[in-house]
Design a protein around this motif. Structure first.
Motif, PDB file in Angstrom:
ATOM      1  N   ASP A 131       0.833  -1.200   0.000  1.00 33.81           N
ATOM      2  CA  ASP A 131       0.000   0.000   0.000  1.00 33.81           C
ATOM      3  C   ASP A 131       0.867   1.249   0.000  1.00 33.81           C
ATOM      4  N   SER A 132       0.383   2.300  -0.619  1.00 33.85           N
ATOM      5  CA  SER A 132       1.084   3.570  -0.591  1.00 33.85           C
ATOM      6  C   SER A 132       1.087   4.133   0.825  1.00 33.85           C
ATOM      7  N   LEU A 133       2.246   4.644   1.231  1.00 29.99           N
ATOM      8  CA  LEU A 133       2.358   5.333   2.517  1.00 29.99           C
ATOM      9  C   LEU A 133       2.634   6.820   2.293  1.00 29.99           C
ATOM     10  N   ASN A 134       2.277   7.295   1.124  1.00 27.01           N
ATOM     11  CA  ASN A 134       2.574   8.669   0.729  1.00 27.01           C
ATOM     12  C   ASN A 134       1.530   9.635   1.297  1.00 27.01           C
ATOM     13  N   TYR A 135       1.492   9.720   2.625  1.00 30.21           N
ATOM     14  CA  TYR A 135       0.530  10.589   3.291  1.00 30.21           C
ATOM     15  C   TYR A 135       1.216  11.497   4.295  1.00 30.21           C
ATOM     16  N   LEU A 136       2.484  11.826   4.038  1.00 36.49           N
ATOM     17  CA  LEU A 136       3.204  12.772   4.875  1.00 36.49           C
ATOM     18  C   LEU A 136       2.944  14.192   4.383  1.00 36.49           C
ATOM     19  N   PRO A 137       3.205  15.202   5.202  1.00 27.59           N
ATOM     20  CA  PRO A 137       3.049  16.592   4.745  1.00 27.59           C
ATOM     21  C   PRO A 137       3.911  16.869   3.517  1.00 27.59           C
TER      22      PRO A 137
END
Length: 241
Positions: A131-137
């Motif tokens: 899964d994508s973990l690209n949820y940082l600011p």
């Protein structure tokens, strides 16, 4: 213990505590902490994002959820710190809490080496379905590695490090491994991260098929709120012109 919470765009719950859990079925539990608010959201069925006043952590555990009964548990993590914060974290700052309340420290590099066959099988599964973990600011755009583990068979993974440092531009990521003596069981787990001033407790539930149905519903709700937030922001920008 009193918990104040309210629904907001972009986050299902804002809890007045530094550690929060939203369990399938709507049950909310929390552990008190003197520090400020923690925001827990559900970007994916097997993805949990927790943000407090110091840091943001995104956890992916699809592989762990498919490893019932196995002794090796692996999760993928990305994290950064918020503006005004810089920190260095060590491997002993990460540990796991299992459904029976037991604390499990990260596997050692020696254990990792001895279990290389099982670990490589986990990695292979994770590489196929992740899964994508690209949820940082957005300001977190400088990659850095959480390098607590290395494998001689995959030199690209690099050397083993006992710590890593972050600033608000850091986008740190890596895989974490634990040995679960009695095997992975269904139920609520926590990834615990000791920050300088508080402990972040990122909840993830090893789910049954019924639990997964409810998790999917929570993800749909999160996506719905994200769309509403974008629409509202677009409308606000239009009105300012």
């Amino acid at each position: 213990m009193k918990i104040n919470h309210r629904k907001t765009l972009g986050t299902l719950f804002i809890l007045t505590c530094a550690a929060a859990v939203l369990l399938p079925g709507g049950t909310v539990a929390a552990q008190e902490n003197a520090e400020g608010k923690a925001h827990l959201s559900f970007p994916g069925e097997y993805v949990r994002r927790l943000q407090n006043d110091e840091a943001v952590v995104v956890l992916g555990y699809r592989t762990a959820n498919g490893s019932i009964g196995q002794k090796w548990l692996m999760v993928e993590v990305s994290m950064t710190v918020l503006p005004g914060h810089n920190m260095t974290l060590k491997r002993e700052d990460f540990w796991l809490t299992t459904p029976d309340g037991s604390r499990v420290d990260l596997a050692t590099q020696e254990e990792f080496n001895k279990g290389s066959g099982a670990v490589r099988a986990l990695d292979a599964r994770a590489n196929i379905s992740r899964d994508s973990l690209n949820y940082l600011p957005t300001q977190a755009n400088m990659p850095c590695r959480i390098g607590f583990f290395s494998d001689a068979a995959t030199p690209a993974r690099g050397l083993t490090y006992t710590q890593f440092s972050m600033n608000p531009n850091s986008a740190c990521g890596g895989r974490l491994y634990w040995v679960i003596p009695d095997g992975i069981k269904y139920g609520q787990h926590f990834l615990n991260i000791q920050l300088p001033d508080q402990v972040m407790k990122v909840p993830f539930k090893i789910m049954t098929k019924e639990d997964l149905k409810e998790a999917k519903a929570m993800v749909k709700e999160w996506e719905k709120e994200q769309k509403a937030a974008k629409k509202a922001a677009k409308q606000a920008a239009k009105e300012q012109k």
